[in-house]
Design a protein around this motif. Structure first.
Motif, PDB file in Angstrom:
ATOM      1  N   LYS A 127       7.960  -3.159  -8.569  1.00 62.00           N
ATOM      2  CA  LYS A 127       8.457  -4.186  -7.637  1.00 62.00           C
ATOM      3  C   LYS A 127       9.233  -3.534  -6.505  1.00 62.00           C
ATOM      4  O   LYS A 127       9.064  -3.875  -5.335  1.00 62.00           O
ATOM      5  CB  LYS A 127       9.336  -5.199  -8.370  1.00 62.00           C
ATOM      6  CG  LYS A 127       9.922  -6.263  -7.441  1.00 62.00           C
ATOM      7  CD  LYS A 127      10.934  -7.115  -8.151  1.00 62.00           C
ATOM      8  CE  LYS A 127      12.217  -6.386  -8.180  1.00 62.00           C
ATOM      9  NZ  LYS A 127      13.401  -6.975  -7.709  1.00 62.00           N
ATOM     10  N   ASN A 128      10.067  -2.555  -6.848  1.00 66.20           N
ATOM     11  CA  ASN A 128      10.823  -1.837  -5.814  1.00 66.20           C
ATOM     12  C   ASN A 128       9.884  -1.094  -4.864  1.00 66.20           C
ATOM     13  O   ASN A 128      10.118  -1.052  -3.653  1.00 66.20           O
ATOM     14  CB  ASN A 128      11.814  -0.867  -6.453  1.00 66.20           C
ATOM     15  CG  ASN A 128      12.920  -1.583  -7.179  1.00 66.20           C
ATOM     16  OD1 ASN A 128      13.226  -2.734  -6.890  1.00 66.20           O
ATOM     17  ND2 ASN A 128      13.516  -0.925  -8.144  1.00 66.20           N
ATOM     18  N   ASP A 129       8.814  -0.506  -5.406  1.00 66.04           N
ATOM     19  CA  ASP A 129       7.836   0.174  -4.560  1.00 66.04           C
ATOM     20  C   ASP A 129       7.122  -0.808  -3.639  1.00 66.04           C
ATOM     21  O   ASP A 129       6.859  -0.505  -2.469  1.00 66.04           O
ATOM     22  CB  ASP A 129       6.802   0.908  -5.415  1.00 66.04           C
ATOM     23  CG  ASP A 129       7.329   2.209  -5.996  1.00 66.04           C
ATOM     24  OD1 ASP A 129       8.497   2.574  -5.718  1.00 66.04           O
ATOM     25  OD2 ASP A 129       6.571   2.864  -6.739  1.00 66.04           O
ATOM     26  N   MET A 130       6.804  -1.986  -4.156  1.00 66.36           N
ATOM     27  CA  MET A 130       6.132  -2.997  -3.325  1.00 66.36           C
ATOM     28  C   MET A 130       7.045  -3.493  -2.216  1.00 66.36           C
ATOM     29  O   MET A 130       6.596  -3.691  -1.081  1.00 66.36           O
ATOM     30  CB  MET A 130       5.662  -4.176  -4.184  1.00 66.36           C
ATOM     31  CG  MET A 130       4.448  -3.848  -5.023  1.00 66.36           C
ATOM     32  SD  MET A 130       3.881  -5.250  -6.006  1.00 66.36           S
ATOM     33  CE  MET A 130       3.290  -6.353  -4.741  1.00 66.36           C
ATOM     34  N   GLN A 131       8.315  -3.675  -2.536  1.00 67.45           N
ATOM     35  CA  GLN A 131       9.247  -4.099  -1.496  1.00 67.45           C
ATOM     36  C   GLN A 131       9.367  -3.017  -0.427  1.00 67.45           C
ATOM     37  O   GLN A 131       9.416  -3.324   0.763  1.00 67.45           O
ATOM     38  CB  GLN A 131      10.613  -4.423  -2.103  1.00 67.45           C
ATOM     39  CG  GLN A 131      10.622  -5.743  -2.825  1.00 67.45           C
ATOM     40  CD  GLN A 131      11.971  -6.091  -3.416  1.00 67.45           C
ATOM     41  OE1 GLN A 131      12.609  -5.267  -4.052  1.00 67.45           O
ATOM     42  NE2 GLN A 131      12.388  -7.316  -3.209  1.00 67.45           N
ATOM     43  N   ARG A 132       9.415  -1.759  -0.848  1.00 70.15           N
ATOM     44  CA  ARG A 132       9.484  -0.654   0.112  1.00 70.15           C
ATOM     45  C   ARG A 132       8.230  -0.637   0.986  1.00 70.15           C
ATOM     46  O   ARG A 132       8.309  -0.444   2.200  1.00 70.15           O
ATOM     47  CB  ARG A 132       9.650   0.661  -0.653  1.00 70.15           C
ATOM     48  CG  ARG A 132       9.639   1.911   0.183  1.00 70.15           C
ATOM     49  CD  ARG A 132      10.944   2.049   0.980  1.00 70.15           C
ATOM     50  NE  ARG A 132      10.978   3.283   1.708  1.00 70.15           N
ATOM     51  CZ  ARG A 132      11.818   4.277   1.464  1.00 70.15           C
ATOM     52  NH1 ARG A 132      12.698   4.178   0.493  1.00 70.15           N
ATOM     53  NH2 ARG A 132      11.800   5.364   2.202  1.00 70.15           N
ATOM     54  N   LEU A 133       7.077  -0.833   0.378  1.00 71.38           N
ATOM     55  CA  LEU A 133       5.813  -0.876   1.120  1.00 71.38           C
ATOM     56  C   LEU A 133       5.873  -1.979   2.177  1.00 71.38           C
ATOM     57  O   LEU A 133       5.548  -1.755   3.346  1.00 71.38           O
ATOM     58  CB  LEU A 133       4.663  -1.119   0.150  1.00 71.38           C
ATOM     59  CG  LEU A 133       3.238  -1.023   0.677  1.00 71.38           C
ATOM     60  CD1 LEU A 133       2.308  -0.655  -0.465  1.00 71.38           C
ATOM     61  CD2 LEU A 133       2.767  -2.281   1.331  1.00 71.38           C
TER      62      LEU A 133
END
Length: 187
Positions: free
Chosen positions: A174-180
């Motif tokens: 989820k954190n990676d998706m938000q960063r993306l």
């Protein structure tokens, strides 16, 4: 004779009691699997598609047709699916479809949290959805500039949905998706 029998019985009883003493048995507390993932390091991803973004350097990206991508996390058995669609006077339909895709999970979801995203400097506007519960996906988003570009993303795990079991991995991705989403830029 009776005195000897009583003495012998007392000695056997005392011996038995002294050698049979052990620590009290205490049940062990419940334990849970601890999953620690490395701190995410992000790299810029750019190709001939009309957008670029940052992604986790541990993930594996594969290009699909029409500027769609799969970003795999082999250790976590999960994949982020990115889809790109050009906007051709159909922004309302694209928005409706993205929201419909998220709310199809309401049957299994305990809660769906919406987090609007606005970045007027980069002309990126969108919505990030966190889906709590045993739904097929735990995170989804869409991002657009409202005039030319529309990107959607969702994560799926290769396992039966059980949020308690996959929560550490789901939170990490989820954190990676938000960063993306937050680093998305149009070309």
């Amino acid at each position: 004779m009776l005195k000897k029998t009583i003495t012998f019985s007392i000695m056997v009883l005392v011996s038995f009691l002294s050698f049979s003493c052990k620590d009290d048995v205490v049940p062990k507390p419940s334990s849970y699997l601890r999953l620690d993932y490395p701190e995410a390091k992000y790299v810029n991803f750019e190709n001939e598609c009309p957008f670029a973004f940052e992604m986790n350097s541990d993930a594996v990206i594969k290009g699909e047709k029409n500027c769609g991508f799969t970003i795999s996390y082999p250790k976590m058995k999960a994949t982020i699916y990115l889809t790109y669609k050009p906007v051709n006077n159909n922004i309302n339909k694209l928005l409706r479809d993205a929201q419909k895709l998220t709310y199809e999970h309401v049957i299994k979801a305990d809660d769906i949290l919406e987090q609007p995203y606005l970045n007027p400097g980069k002309k990126v506007y969108g919505m990030f959805y966190q889906v709590d519960g045993n739904a097929a996906t735990n995170s989804q988003f869409y991002a657009t500039d409202s005039t030319k570009h529309f990107v959607t993303g969702s994560v799926y795990f290769y396992t039966k949905p059980n949020f308690d079991s996959i929560m550490p991995a789901a939170s990490y991705i989820k954190n990676d998706m938000q960063r993306l989403m937050e680093t998305l830029k149009w070309k």
